[in-house]
Write an enzyme that holds these catalytic residues in place. Structure first.
Site, PDB file in Angstrom:
ATOM      1  N   GLY A  11      -8.318 -21.278  46.196  1.00 43.67           N
ATOM      2  CA  GLY A  11      -9.526 -21.825  46.827  1.00 43.67           C
ATOM      3  C   GLY A  11      -9.469 -21.770  48.349  1.00 43.67           C
ATOM      4  N   PHE A  81      -4.074 -28.814  44.916  1.00 40.85           N
ATOM      5  CA  PHE A  81      -5.447 -28.610  45.403  1.00 40.85           C
ATOM      6  C   PHE A  81      -6.444 -28.532  44.247  1.00 40.85           C
ATOM      7  CE2 PHE A  81      -2.754 -26.098  48.393  1.00 40.85           C
ATOM      8  CZ  PHE A  81      -3.135 -26.639  49.610  1.00 40.85           C
ATOM      9  N   SER A 125      -9.130 -37.266  50.068  1.00 39.84           N
ATOM     10  CA  SER A 125     -10.331 -37.121  50.908  1.00 39.84           C
ATOM     11  C   SER A 125     -10.615 -38.411  51.646  1.00 39.84           C
ATOM     12  CB  SER A 125     -11.507 -36.791  49.995  1.00 39.84           C
ATOM     13  OG  SER A 125     -12.719 -36.929  50.678  1.00 39.84           O
ATOM     14  N   TYR A 150     -17.014 -37.872  42.030  1.00 44.24           N
ATOM     15  CA  TYR A 150     -15.994 -37.057  42.704  1.00 44.24           C
ATOM     16  C   TYR A 150     -15.078 -37.958  43.542  1.00 44.24           C
ATOM     17  CZ  TYR A 150     -13.869 -34.312  46.419  1.00 44.24           C
ATOM     18  OH  TYR A 150     -12.961 -33.794  47.322  1.00 44.24           O
ATOM     19  N   LYS A 154     -10.837 -39.008  43.251  1.00 40.93           N
ATOM     20  CA  LYS A 154      -9.805 -38.964  44.305  1.00 40.93           C
ATOM     21  C   LYS A 154      -9.109 -40.329  44.405  1.00 40.93           C
ATOM     22  CE  LYS A 154     -10.220 -34.751  45.693  1.00 40.93           C
ATOM     23  NZ  LYS A 154      -9.204 -33.809  45.241  1.00 40.93           N
ATOM     24  N   PHE A 179     -10.450 -34.774  56.307  1.00 39.71           N
ATOM     25  CA  PHE A 179     -11.796 -35.086  56.789  1.00 39.71           C
ATOM     26  C   PHE A 179     -12.676 -33.859  56.483  1.00 39.71           C
ATOM     27  CE2 PHE A 179     -11.745 -39.450  58.172  1.00 39.71           C
ATOM     28  CZ  PHE A 179     -10.443 -39.747  57.808  1.00 39.71           C
ATOM     29  N   ASN A 199     -23.413 -26.840  49.308  1.00 39.79           N
ATOM     30  CA  ASN A 199     -23.615 -28.292  49.454  1.00 39.79           C
ATOM     31  C   ASN A 199     -23.251 -28.746  50.855  1.00 39.79           C
ATOM     32  OD1 ASN A 199     -24.047 -28.902  46.570  1.00 39.79           O
ATOM     33  ND2 ASN A 199     -21.963 -28.109  46.396  1.00 39.79           N
TER      34      ASN A 199
HETATM   35  P1  NAD Z   1     -11.950 -25.042  46.306  1.00 38.06           P
HETATM   36  O1  NAD Z   1     -12.929 -25.279  45.203  1.00 38.06           O
HETATM   37  O2  NAD Z   1     -12.146 -23.844  47.152  1.00 38.06           O
HETATM   38  O3  NAD Z   1     -10.445 -25.011  45.714  1.00 38.06           O
HETATM   39  C1  NAD Z   1     -10.074 -25.727  44.559  1.00 38.06           C
HETATM   40  C2  NAD Z   1      -9.413 -24.728  43.619  1.00 38.06           C
HETATM   41  O4  NAD Z   1      -9.028 -25.408  42.430  1.00 38.06           O
HETATM   42  C3  NAD Z   1     -10.367 -23.588  43.209  1.00 38.06           C
HETATM   43  O5  NAD Z   1      -9.722 -22.345  43.459  1.00 38.06           O
HETATM   44  C4  NAD Z   1     -10.589 -23.821  41.721  1.00 38.06           C
HETATM   45  O6  NAD Z   1     -10.787 -22.607  41.015  1.00 38.06           O
HETATM   46  C5  NAD Z   1      -9.304 -24.529  41.338  1.00 38.06           C
HETATM   47  N1  NAD Z   1      -9.373 -25.343  40.120  1.00 38.06           N
HETATM   48  C6  NAD Z   1     -10.250 -26.310  39.783  1.00 38.06           C
HETATM   49  N2  NAD Z   1      -9.935 -26.839  38.593  1.00 38.06           N
HETATM   50  C7  NAD Z   1      -8.819 -26.186  38.153  1.00 38.06           C
HETATM   51  C8  NAD Z   1      -8.017 -26.266  36.990  1.00 38.06           C
HETATM   52  N3  NAD Z   1      -8.273 -27.119  36.003  1.00 38.06           N
HETATM   53  N4  NAD Z   1      -6.946 -25.422  36.880  1.00 38.06           N
HETATM   54  C9  NAD Z   1      -6.671 -24.536  37.865  1.00 38.06           C
HETATM   55  N5  NAD Z   1      -7.391 -24.416  38.993  1.00 38.06           N
HETATM   56  C10 NAD Z   1      -8.462 -25.240  39.131  1.00 38.06           C
HETATM   57  O7  NAD Z   1     -11.909 -26.351  47.207  1.00 38.06           O
HETATM   58  P2  NAD Z   1     -11.148 -26.625  48.578  1.00 38.06           P
HETATM   59  O8  NAD Z   1     -12.186 -26.906  49.603  1.00 38.06           O
HETATM   60  O9  NAD Z   1     -10.133 -25.598  48.823  1.00 38.06           O
HETATM   61  O10 NAD Z   1     -10.465 -28.016  48.224  1.00 38.06           O
HETATM   62  C11 NAD Z   1      -9.124 -28.113  47.770  1.00 38.06           C
HETATM   63  C12 NAD Z   1      -8.858 -29.558  47.396  1.00 38.06           C
HETATM   64  O11 NAD Z   1      -9.106 -30.372  48.538  1.00 38.06           O
HETATM   65  C13 NAD Z   1      -9.757 -30.091  46.285  1.00 38.06           C
HETATM   66  O12 NAD Z   1      -8.990 -30.946  45.471  1.00 38.06           O
HETATM   67  C14 NAD Z   1     -10.809 -30.868  47.038  1.00 38.06           C
HETATM   68  O13 NAD Z   1     -11.357 -31.900  46.262  1.00 38.06           O
HETATM   69  C15 NAD Z   1     -10.005 -31.413  48.206  1.00 38.06           C
HETATM   70  N6  NAD Z   1     -10.840 -31.739  49.376  1.00 38.06           N
HETATM   71  C16 NAD Z   1     -11.678 -30.800  49.895  1.00 38.06           C
HETATM   72  C17 NAD Z   1     -12.499 -31.134  50.970  1.00 38.06           C
HETATM   73  C18 NAD Z   1     -13.471 -30.130  51.538  1.00 38.06           C
HETATM   74  O14 NAD Z   1     -14.394 -30.544  52.238  1.00 38.06           O
HETATM   75  N7  NAD Z   1     -13.300 -28.820  51.313  1.00 38.06           N
HETATM   76  C19 NAD Z   1     -12.439 -32.420  51.523  1.00 38.06           C
HETATM   77  C20 NAD Z   1     -11.546 -33.341  50.990  1.00 38.06           C
HETATM   78  C21 NAD Z   1     -10.741 -32.992  49.909  1.00 38.06           C
HETATM   79  N1  UFG Z   2     -25.801 -31.923  56.119  1.00 44.13           N
HETATM   80  C1  UFG Z   2     -27.093 -31.582  56.471  1.00 44.13           C
HETATM   81  N2  UFG Z   2     -27.671 -30.538  55.815  1.00 44.13           N
HETATM   82  C2  UFG Z   2     -27.044 -29.818  54.848  1.00 44.13           C
HETATM   83  C3  UFG Z   2     -25.715 -30.182  54.498  1.00 44.13           C
HETATM   84  C4  UFG Z   2     -25.128 -31.249  55.150  1.00 44.13           C
HETATM   85  O1  UFG Z   2     -27.707 -32.210  57.341  1.00 44.13           O
HETATM   86  O2  UFG Z   2     -27.657 -28.887  54.285  1.00 44.13           O
HETATM   87  C5  UFG Z   2     -25.152 -33.052  56.818  1.00 44.13           C
HETATM   88  C6  UFG Z   2     -24.797 -34.195  55.896  1.00 44.13           C
HETATM   89  O3  UFG Z   2     -25.896 -35.072  55.759  1.00 44.13           O
HETATM   90  C7  UFG Z   2     -23.613 -34.814  56.634  1.00 44.13           C
HETATM   91  C8  UFG Z   2     -22.959 -33.624  57.342  1.00 44.13           C
HETATM   92  O4  UFG Z   2     -23.935 -32.587  57.361  1.00 44.13           O
HETATM   93  O5  UFG Z   2     -24.100 -35.681  57.613  1.00 44.13           O
HETATM   94  C9  UFG Z   2     -21.717 -33.136  56.617  1.00 44.13           C
HETATM   95  O6  UFG Z   2     -22.056 -32.898  55.258  1.00 44.13           O
HETATM   96  P1  UFG Z   2     -21.078 -32.136  54.257  1.00 44.13           P
HETATM   97  O7  UFG Z   2     -21.767 -32.073  52.935  1.00 44.13           O
HETATM   98  O8  UFG Z   2     -20.626 -30.862  54.858  1.00 44.13           O
HETATM   99  O9  UFG Z   2     -19.804 -33.077  54.212  1.00 44.13           O
HETATM  100  P2  UFG Z   2     -19.681 -34.599  53.760  1.00 44.13           P
HETATM  101  O10 UFG Z   2     -19.192 -35.347  54.946  1.00 44.13           O
HETATM  102  O11 UFG Z   2     -20.882 -35.105  53.099  1.00 44.13           O
HETATM  103  O12 UFG Z   2     -18.622 -34.450  52.587  1.00 44.13           O
HETATM  104  C10 UFG Z   2     -17.323 -34.014  52.846  1.00 44.13           C
HETATM  105  C11 UFG Z   2     -16.702 -33.271  51.660  1.00 44.13           C
HETATM  106  C12 UFG Z   2     -16.477 -34.195  50.504  1.00 44.13           C
HETATM  107  C13 UFG Z   2     -15.789 -35.455  50.926  1.00 44.13           C
HETATM  108  C14 UFG Z   2     -16.558 -36.080  52.056  1.00 44.13           C
HETATM  109  C15 UFG Z   2     -15.933 -37.335  52.565  1.00 44.13           C
HETATM  110  O13 UFG Z   2     -17.550 -32.218  51.232  1.00 44.13           O
HETATM  111  O14 UFG Z   2     -15.622 -33.541  49.590  1.00 44.13           O
HETATM  112  O15 UFG Z   2     -16.614 -35.145  53.132  1.00 44.13           O
HETATM  113  O16 UFG Z   2     -14.811 -37.066  53.310  1.00 44.13           O
HETATM  114  F1  UFG Z   2     -15.719 -36.319  49.895  1.00 44.13           F
END
Ligand code: NAD
Ligand code: UFG
Length: 340
Positions: A11, A81, A125, A150, A154, A179, A199
């Site tokens: 990922g 992850f 997160s 979600y 966590k 963050f 999203n």
């Molecule tokens: P991502 O979706 O790109 O990576 C997650 C990976 O996990 C993917 O490659 C997916 O295919 C794999 N996966 C899911 N379920 C699985 C399973 N059962 N077996 C094997 N693989 C599986 O997301 P990311 O942004 O790289 O996030 C990595 C981790 O960090 C996640 O746990 C996510 O919740 C956490 N996280 C992400 C953010 C963010 O904003 N990106 C913020 C906070 C926490």
């Molecule tokens: N936003 C917009 N328009 C969009 C998308 C987002 O205005 O089309 C705004 C949101 O309202 C927010 C900011 O951009 O104010 C950031 O939004 P994101 O969706 O990028 O991120 P979030 O802070 O909502 O969520 C992220 C991660 C979640 C995690 C969360 C809390 O995606 O996994 O932070 O740490 F849970």
């Protein structure tokens, strides 16, 4: 050198972490079922680093799949992850999220115990701080009420890992609370590749800039913040990946630990600042309008990142300009992500 298993390593964050671990001299194994990724990201990591990676197509929640890997490979530490992460989808399909995210954690812990692998780093997160705590968030604050399934997964997984560490003298756990990761590797070869309508803010911004989507809706401009739009602690994914390298060094150096670290910059930026900086740095226009608030969004979310500096010796190095430039570089080079 030590060998690190990256569960969910194909990922966005896992692939960047693979690059930084390899650059730091670690051997890396990746297990992923491609629920939200493709093996192409790991081919690209191999091109960037010039190293071959042991890659397993495996469901991390499936004990037989994990057995195959743990029985064959010597593993010193696991970074977990693997999980589903779309907040809105988790409201529609809560059981899918609880089943997948919690089962991956339980199966990993059980398999680790069986094969005497005693170090796990978990992708948590900032969402676990909930609504009641005041920014900037400190690791000593209690976890709060989450606004979606979600987030609850966590919070629950943090509890499971903490309980497992308390019961097992040998088990070391590090919980990393991310963050808002954005940006991409400076090569533009790996980056965030969301399926369907993004999203998150930055992929939406880059898709509008490249012409794939018409217009960004900024969710709310009546928040009690500097310009009325929400503020977040955006962190460059390469800085975040380097935080994992530090956390691996830390966990491998401890006889036993159970620690939480915020991984953020400590500096909040508003949605409007992101859009303006992106336009300025890249010289492109991002059509946008102001719309209603998105349910569940907090006005502000940012870290106190002191503990990671004091204990891990880690702090972010990249600027918001770097984040915007690198996100755009990835999007321009890969308009359809890894699908070519
Ligand atoms: P991502 O979706 O790109 O990576 C997650 C990976 O996990 C993917 O490659 C997916 O295919 C794999 N996966 C899911 N379920 C699985 C399973 N059962 N077996 C094997 N693989 C599986 O997301 P990311 O942004 O790289 O996030 C990595 C981790 O960090 C996640 O746990 C996510 O919740 C956490 N996280 C992400 C953010 C963010 O904003 N990106 C913020 C906070 C926490
Ligand atoms: N936003 C917009 N328009 C969009 C998308 C987002 O205005 O089309 C705004 C949101 O309202 C927010 C900011 O951009 O104010 C950031 O939004 P994101 O969706 O990028 O991120 P979030 O802070 O909502 O969520 C992220 C991660 C979640 C995690 C969360 C809390 O995606 O996994 O932070 O740490 F849970």
């Amino acid at each position: 050198m030590s060998t690190i298993l990256l569960a969910g390593g194909a990922g966005y964050i896992g692939s960047h972490t693979a690059v930084e671990l390899i650059n730091a001299g670690y051997d890396v194994i990746v297990a992923d079922n491609y629920a939200n990724s493709s093996p192409e990201s790991i081919s690209r990591v191999e091109k960037i680093t010039g190293k071959k990676i042991a890659l397993y197509e495996a469901d991390v929640s499936n004990a037989a799949d994990m057995e195959k890997i743990f029985s064959k490979e010597h593993i010193d530490a696991v970074i977990h992850f693997a999980g589903l992460k779309a907040v809105g989808e988790s409201v529609q399909k809560p059981l899918l999220y609880y089943r997948n995210n919690i089962d991956t954690t339980l199966t990993l812990l059980e398999t680790m115990a069986k094969y005497n692998v005693n170090n796990i780093i978990f992708s948590s997160s900032a969402t676990v701080y909930g609504e009641a705590n005041k920014v900037p968030y400190l690791e000593t604050m209690p976890r709060g009420e989450c606004t979606n399934p979600y987030g609850w997964t966590k919070s629950m997984m943090e509890q499971i890992l903490t309980d497992a560490a308390a019961a097992d003298e040998a088990l070391s756990v590090v919980l990393l609370r991310y963050f808002n990761p954005i940006g991409a590797h400076e090569s533009g070869m790996i980056g965030e590749d969301p399926q369907g309508i993004p999203n998150n803010l930055m992929p939406y911004v880059t898709q509008v800039a490249v012409g794939k989507r018409e217009c960004l809706t900024i969710f709310g401009n009546d928040y009690p913040t500097k310009d009325g739009t929400c503020t977040r602690d955006y962190i460059h994914v390469v800085d975040l990946a380097k935080g994992h390298v530090k956390a691996i060094g830390y966990i491998l150096s401890q006889d036993k630990c159970c620690d939480i670290f915020n991984l953020g910059t400590g500096t909040p930026y508003s949605v409007t600042e992101i859009v303006e900086t992106f336009e300025r740095v890249n010289g492109v226009k991002v059509n946008h309008i102001y719309g209603d608030r998105r349910s569940g969004d907090l006005a502000e979310c940012y870290a106190n990142a002191d503990k990671a500096l004091e204990v891990l010796g880690w702090k972010t190095e990249k600027t918001l300009e770097d984040m915007c430039r690198d996100s755009w570089n990835w999007q321009k080079q890969n308009p359809n992500g890894y699908r070519g």
